[in-house]
Design a protein around this motif. Sequence first.
Motif, short mmCIF file in Angstrom:
data_model
loop_
_atom_site.label_atom_id
_atom_site.label_comp_id
_atom_site.label_asym_id
_atom_site.label_seq_id
_atom_site.Cartn_x
_atom_site.Cartn_y
_atom_site.Cartn_z
N LYS A 73 49.62 -69.83 31.71
CA LYS A 73 50.87 -69.80 32.45
C LYS A 73 51.99 -69.22 31.59
O LYS A 73 51.87 -69.14 30.37
N PRO A 74 53.10 -68.79 32.23
CA PRO A 74 54.24 -68.29 31.44
C PRO A 74 54.64 -69.31 30.39
O PRO A 74 54.51 -70.52 30.60
N LEU A 75 55.14 -68.84 29.27
CA LEU A 75 55.42 -69.70 28.13
C LEU A 75 56.28 -70.89 28.51
O LEU A 75 56.05 -72.01 28.05
N ALA A 76 57.26 -70.68 29.37
CA ALA A 76 58.17 -71.76 29.74
C ALA A 76 57.49 -72.88 30.50
O ALA A 76 57.99 -74.01 30.56
N ILE B 270 24.83 -67.76 40.84
CA ILE B 270 25.98 -66.91 40.53
C ILE B 270 26.74 -67.49 39.34
O ILE B 270 26.99 -68.70 39.29
N ILE B 271 27.11 -66.63 38.41
CA ILE B 271 27.88 -67.05 37.25
C ILE B 271 29.18 -66.25 37.21
O ILE B 271 29.17 -65.03 37.41
N VAL B 272 30.28 -66.94 36.97
CA VAL B 272 31.57 -66.27 36.78
C VAL B 272 32.18 -66.80 35.49
O VAL B 272 32.00 -67.97 35.14
N THR B 273 32.87 -65.94 34.78
CA THR B 273 33.60 -66.35 33.58
C THR B 273 35.05 -65.92 33.74
O THR B 273 35.32 -64.75 34.00
N PHE B 274 35.95 -66.86 33.59
CA PHE B 274 37.36 -66.57 33.77
C PHE B 274 38.08 -66.50 32.43
O PHE B 274 37.79 -67.28 31.51
N ARG B 275 39.01 -65.58 32.33
CA ARG B 275 39.77 -65.33 31.10
C ARG B 275 41.25 -65.25 31.44
O ARG B 275 41.62 -64.81 32.53
N ASP B 276 42.08 -65.66 30.52
CA ASP B 276 43.53 -65.55 30.69
C ASP B 276 43.84 -64.20 31.34
O ASP B 276 43.50 -63.15 30.80
N GLU C 176 55.08 -61.96 32.24
CA GLU C 176 55.30 -61.35 33.55
C GLU C 176 54.01 -61.35 34.38
O GLU C 176 54.03 -61.64 35.58
N ILE C 177 52.91 -61.03 33.75
CA ILE C 177 51.63 -61.03 34.46
C ILE C 177 51.24 -62.45 34.85
O ILE C 177 50.81 -62.72 35.99
N ARG C 178 51.38 -63.38 33.94
CA ARG C 178 51.02 -64.77 34.22
C ARG C 178 51.87 -65.36 35.33
O ARG C 178 51.38 -66.15 36.15
N ALA C 179 53.15 -64.97 35.38
CA ALA C 179 54.02 -65.46 36.46
C ALA C 179 53.58 -64.87 37.80
O ALA C 179 53.61 -65.56 38.83
N MET C 180 53.16 -63.61 37.79
CA MET C 180 52.75 -62.94 39.01
C MET C 180 51.51 -63.59 39.62
O MET C 180 51.39 -63.69 40.85
N LYS D 262 52.13 -76.48 28.82
CA LYS D 262 52.21 -77.88 28.40
C LYS D 262 52.04 -78.05 26.91
O LYS D 262 52.28 -79.11 26.37
N CYS D 263 51.59 -76.96 26.24
CA CYS D 263 51.37 -77.06 24.81
C CYS D 263 51.81 -75.77 24.16
O CYS D 263 51.99 -74.76 24.82
N ASP D 264 52.01 -75.80 22.87
CA ASP D 264 52.42 -74.61 22.15
C ASP D 264 51.34 -73.55 22.20
O ASP D 264 50.16 -73.84 22.04
N TYR D 265 51.76 -72.32 22.41
CA TYR D 265 50.81 -71.20 22.45
C TYR D 265 51.54 -70.00 21.87
O TYR D 265 52.18 -69.22 22.58
#
Length: 301
Positions: free
Chosen positions: A282-285, A94-100, A258-262, A288-291
């Motif tokens: 993760k939410p911007l706040a 089984i292969i899974v690929t995860f995306r933001d 909002e989605i990332r926080a959820m 750990k690094c600039d995005y």
Amino acid sequence: MSNRSVLRLPSFIHVGPPRTGTTWLHQVLTGHIGLPSEKETQFFNVRYDRGVEWYCNLFGDYPADVPAGEMGPTYFSNAIARERIKRDIPDCKIIVTFRDPAARLYSLYRLLRAERRPVNDTFDGYWRFQMNCGADLCSYATHLKRWQATFGKSRVLVLFYDDLSSNPQGYLDSLCDFIGARRIALDRSKIGSAKVYSARTAARSNAIARRTVETVDWVSRHGARSLIEFGQRTALWKIMRQPFVEDFAPLSQESADEIRAMVLPETEELERITGRDLSRWKPLAQQKCDYASGDVRSVAG
């Protein structure tokens, strides 16, 4: 001897989730491994009543030493599909690929809009409606643990779309090694790292687009097909489309946050399971690094 005992079932399945590069992967692997005649057979979740023999026949003939598999991105969150795969192919890889999560949902929304599916004309309207209807938006860790429990951790390969974007050759090598296929040099591939199945534009209104398509189809069927086909090859056609078509704007930071926080608990659990730093998801706040941008550069749409 039963038919089942002589049929060759695939040895691996990329189960998704959707919009994680499976179309790109299918095109790159074509000609190198056994693949079905349809990119997504939907066998284990929609067409199971057609039988295993029908499914195997989709793969045709391929050398005995070549692995075979399929891209089934709709299987990831489907418990019935998972159990059917286990029953019919107990040793399946089984292969899974995860995306933001935010970028993946936005990519899916763009595709649905481009295909004129009946979805909200705004992204926020789309994902909020899905959430209110109880849709499983991005329960990555929950479903990964279920696939691992069903097939065993050693038979489940976890990949990340970020790696497909930044190092497609390395991403492909990892997959080929896992399924037992010869490595493929992307610089000699017709596809390479090019974007495929990308949705960059859509109708400003799906309702207007559907009526327009119906009108063009009616005119075409009543003797004007050649005139319409000629018009579509001219610059005038593009000019006429402009008031009705729009380019997608980048994913807004507000929607992404909002989605990332959820889905943050799922993201943090996926970090724990895989050992992968997913700060950028993760939410911007909390990153750990600039995005700077909420939109992830897309290789496969």
